[in-house]
Design a protein around this motif. Structure first.
Motif, PDB file in Angstrom:
ATOM      1  N   LYS A   1       0.838  -1.202   0.000  1.00 55.07           N
ATOM      2  CA  LYS A   1       0.000   0.000   0.000  1.00 55.07           C
ATOM      3  C   LYS A   1       0.873   1.252   0.000  1.00 55.07           C
ATOM      4  N   THR A   2       1.911   1.252   0.822  1.00 53.31           N
ATOM      5  CA  THR A   2       2.802   2.400   0.934  1.00 53.31           C
ATOM      6  C   THR A   2       3.510   2.689  -0.378  1.00 53.31           C
ATOM      7  N   ILE A   3       4.048   1.659  -1.011  1.00 52.10           N
ATOM      8  CA  ILE A   3       4.789   1.882  -2.262  1.00 52.10           C
ATOM      9  C   ILE A   3       3.864   2.382  -3.371  1.00 52.10           C
ATOM     10  N   THR A   4       2.619   1.961  -3.337  1.00 49.64           N
ATOM     11  CA  THR A   4       1.640   2.428  -4.323  1.00 49.64           C
ATOM     12  C   THR A   4       1.273   3.880  -4.050  1.00 49.64           C
ATOM     13  N   LEU A   5       0.955   4.207  -2.807  1.00 46.99           N
ATOM     14  CA  LEU A   5       0.567   5.577  -2.454  1.00 46.99           C
ATOM     15  C   LEU A   5       1.710   6.564  -2.659  1.00 46.99           C
ATOM     16  N   ASP A   6       2.946   6.106  -2.494  1.00 46.95           N
ATOM     17  CA  ASP A   6       4.112   6.979  -2.688  1.00 46.95           C
ATOM     18  C   ASP A   6       4.460   7.167  -4.159  1.00 46.95           C
ATOM     19  N   GLY A   7       3.727   6.499  -5.052  1.00 46.72           N
ATOM     20  CA  GLY A   7       3.922   6.699  -6.490  1.00 46.72           C
ATOM     21  C   GLY A   7       5.121   5.992  -7.083  1.00 46.72           C
ATOM     22  N   HIS A   8       5.558   4.898  -6.482  1.00 48.79           N
ATOM     23  CA  HIS A   8       6.726   4.178  -6.982  1.00 48.79           C
ATOM     24  C   HIS A   8       6.341   2.924  -7.762  1.00 48.79           C
ATOM     25  N   VAL A   9       5.252   2.988  -8.488  1.00 53.83           N
ATOM     26  CA  VAL A   9       4.827   1.841  -9.281  1.00 53.83           C
ATOM     27  C   VAL A   9       4.892   2.227 -10.751  1.00 53.83           C
ATOM     28  N   ASP A  10       5.749   1.534 -11.478  1.00 50.82           N
ATOM     29  CA  ASP A  10       5.855   1.733 -12.922  1.00 50.82           C
ATOM     30  C   ASP A  10       5.282   0.495 -13.605  1.00 50.82           C
ATOM     31  N   THR A  11       5.982  -0.626 -13.455  1.00 47.92           N
ATOM     32  CA  THR A  11       5.494  -1.880 -14.051  1.00 47.92           C
ATOM     33  C   THR A  11       4.764  -2.744 -13.027  1.00 47.92           C
ATOM     34  N   GLY A  12       4.870  -2.403 -11.758  1.00 45.94           N
ATOM     35  CA  GLY A  12       4.252  -3.202 -10.703  1.00 45.94           C
ATOM     36  C   GLY A  12       5.132  -4.332 -10.206  1.00 45.94           C
ATOM     37  N   ARG A  13       6.328  -4.456 -10.754  1.00 49.78           N
ATOM     38  CA  ARG A  13       7.187  -5.570 -10.363  1.00 49.78           C
ATOM     39  C   ARG A  13       7.580  -5.510  -8.887  1.00 49.78           C
ATOM     40  N   LEU A  14       8.055  -4.357  -8.441  1.00 50.37           N
ATOM     41  CA  LEU A  14       8.472  -4.245  -7.049  1.00 50.37           C
ATOM     42  C   LEU A  14       7.297  -4.492  -6.110  1.00 50.37           C
ATOM     43  N   ARG A  15       6.177  -3.854  -6.382  1.00 50.41           N
ATOM     44  CA  ARG A  15       4.997  -4.045  -5.528  1.00 50.41           C
ATOM     45  C   ARG A  15       4.595  -5.519  -5.464  1.00 50.41           C
ATOM     46  N   SER A  16       4.565  -6.176  -6.613  1.00 50.58           N
ATOM     47  CA  SER A  16       4.169  -7.588  -6.658  1.00 50.58           C
ATOM     48  C   SER A  16       5.174  -8.504  -5.979  1.00 50.58           C
ATOM     49  N   SER A  17       6.427  -8.080  -5.938  1.00 54.02           N
ATOM     50  CA  SER A  17       7.471  -8.938  -5.369  1.00 54.02           C
ATOM     51  C   SER A  17       7.485  -8.931  -3.847  1.00 54.02           C
ATOM     52  N   ILE A  18       6.904  -7.930  -3.228  1.00 56.56           N
ATOM     53  CA  ILE A  18       6.915  -7.832  -1.769  1.00 56.56           C
ATOM     54  C   ILE A  18       6.024  -8.933  -1.203  1.00 56.56           C
ATOM     55  N   HIS A  19       6.593  -9.731  -0.322  1.00 55.33           N
ATOM     56  CA  HIS A  19       5.844 -10.845   0.263  1.00 55.33           C
ATOM     57  C   HIS A  19       6.507 -11.275   1.558  1.00 55.33           C
ATOM     58  N   TYR A  20       5.825 -12.163   2.264  1.00 53.83           N
ATOM     59  CA  TYR A  20       6.426 -12.722   3.468  1.00 53.83           C
ATOM     60  C   TYR A  20       6.664 -14.208   3.247  1.00 53.83           C
ATOM     61  N   GLU A  21       7.627 -14.729   3.972  1.00 52.18           N
ATOM     62  CA  GLU A  21       7.945 -16.152   3.923  1.00 52.18           C
ATOM     63  C   GLU A  21       8.057 -16.697   5.336  1.00 52.18           C
ATOM     64  N   SER A  22       7.592 -17.914   5.497  1.00 48.33           N
ATOM     65  CA  SER A  22       7.780 -18.660   6.742  1.00 48.33           C
ATOM     66  C   SER A  22       8.309 -20.031   6.350  1.00 48.33           C
ATOM     67  N   ASN A  23       8.384 -20.927   7.300  1.00 48.51           N
ATOM     68  CA  ASN A  23       8.875 -22.259   6.933  1.00 48.51           C
ATOM     69  C   ASN A  23       7.819 -23.048   6.156  1.00 48.51           C
ATOM     70  N   THR A  24       6.582 -22.541   6.094  1.00 50.48           N
ATOM     71  CA  THR A  24       5.523 -23.248   5.361  1.00 50.48           C
ATOM     72  C   THR A  24       4.835 -22.406   4.286  1.00 50.48           C
ATOM     73  N   VAL A  25       5.064 -21.113   4.242  1.00 48.12           N
ATOM     74  CA  VAL A  25       4.350 -20.229   3.322  1.00 48.12           C
ATOM     75  C   VAL A  25       5.328 -19.508   2.390  1.00 48.12           C
ATOM     76  N   ASN A  26       4.996 -19.496   1.098  1.00 46.87           N
ATOM     77  CA  ASN A  26       5.727 -18.735   0.075  1.00 46.87           C
ATOM     78  C   ASN A  26       7.182 -19.160  -0.102  1.00 46.87           C
ATOM     79  N   ARG A  27       7.490 -20.391   0.153  1.00 47.80           N
ATOM     80  CA  ARG A  27       8.870 -20.863   0.008  1.00 47.80           C
ATOM     81  C   ARG A  27       9.330 -20.838  -1.452  1.00 47.80           C
ATOM     82  N   ALA A  28       8.416 -20.955  -2.385  1.00 44.93           N
ATOM     83  CA  ALA A  28       8.750 -20.910  -3.813  1.00 44.93           C
ATOM     84  C   ALA A  28       7.917 -19.805  -4.466  1.00 44.93           C
ATOM     85  N   PHE A  29       8.003 -18.600  -3.911  1.00 46.12           N
ATOM     86  CA  PHE A  29       7.174 -17.472  -4.334  1.00 46.12           C
ATOM     87  C   PHE A  29       7.468 -17.063  -5.775  1.00 46.12           C
TER      88      PHE A  29
END
Length: 138
Positions: free
Chosen positions: A46-74
């Motif tokens: 939300k912050t990166i979008t509101l701050d106007g740093h979205v061109d292709t959306g790659r950075l925004r889409s890449s932001i994620h969380y990982e645990s030992n069971t979630v998003n290990r192969a994001f």
């Protein structure tokens, strides 16, 4: 890679205290940590979008969380449909969650507008509150 992690002992001490209370509390603790990961991810996007740093959306889409069971192969896609591997390259323990991005220019954008660490700090405070409440209820 850019990742947020809690480096003070307050969260670690609460996690250690909760581990004394068995499997039910262990699962509640994991749920609280996953909630923290989701909240950091959501707020950073939300912050990166509101701050106007979205061109292709790659950075925004890449932001994620990982645990030992979630998003290990994001994997994620930008607004043009290009697909990328997004692993943070970490191996979280069972009671660890990492949030961040592996996009090479993420640090440059973060130096202009810090979209990751303020949401992580806000969530650290909220997580401590949730874990203290959990500990009181045991």
């Amino acid at each position: 890679m850019l990742k947020a992690e809690f480096t003070d002992n307050s969260v670690r001490n609460l996690l250690r205290d909760l581990e004394k209370y068995g499997q039910e509390q262990h699962q509640k603790t994991k749920d609280n940590l996953h909630e923290a990961g989701i909240n950091i991810e959501s707020e950073a996007k939300k912050t990166i979008t509101l701050d106007g740093h979205v061109d292709t959306g790659r950075l925004r889409s890449s932001i994620h969380y990982e645990s030992n069971t979630v998003n290990r192969a994001f994997r994620y896609s930008d607004d043009q449909g290009s697909t990328f591997t997004g692993s943070l390259g970490v191996r979280p323990d069972e009671l660890e969650v990492y949030a961040g991005t592996n996009v090479e220019y993420a640090e440059k954008i973060r130096q202009i507008d810090d979209y990751l660490f303020p949401p992580a700090e806000k969530e650290r405070v909220a997580l401590i509150g949730r874990l203290k409440k959990q500990l009181k209820e045991v």
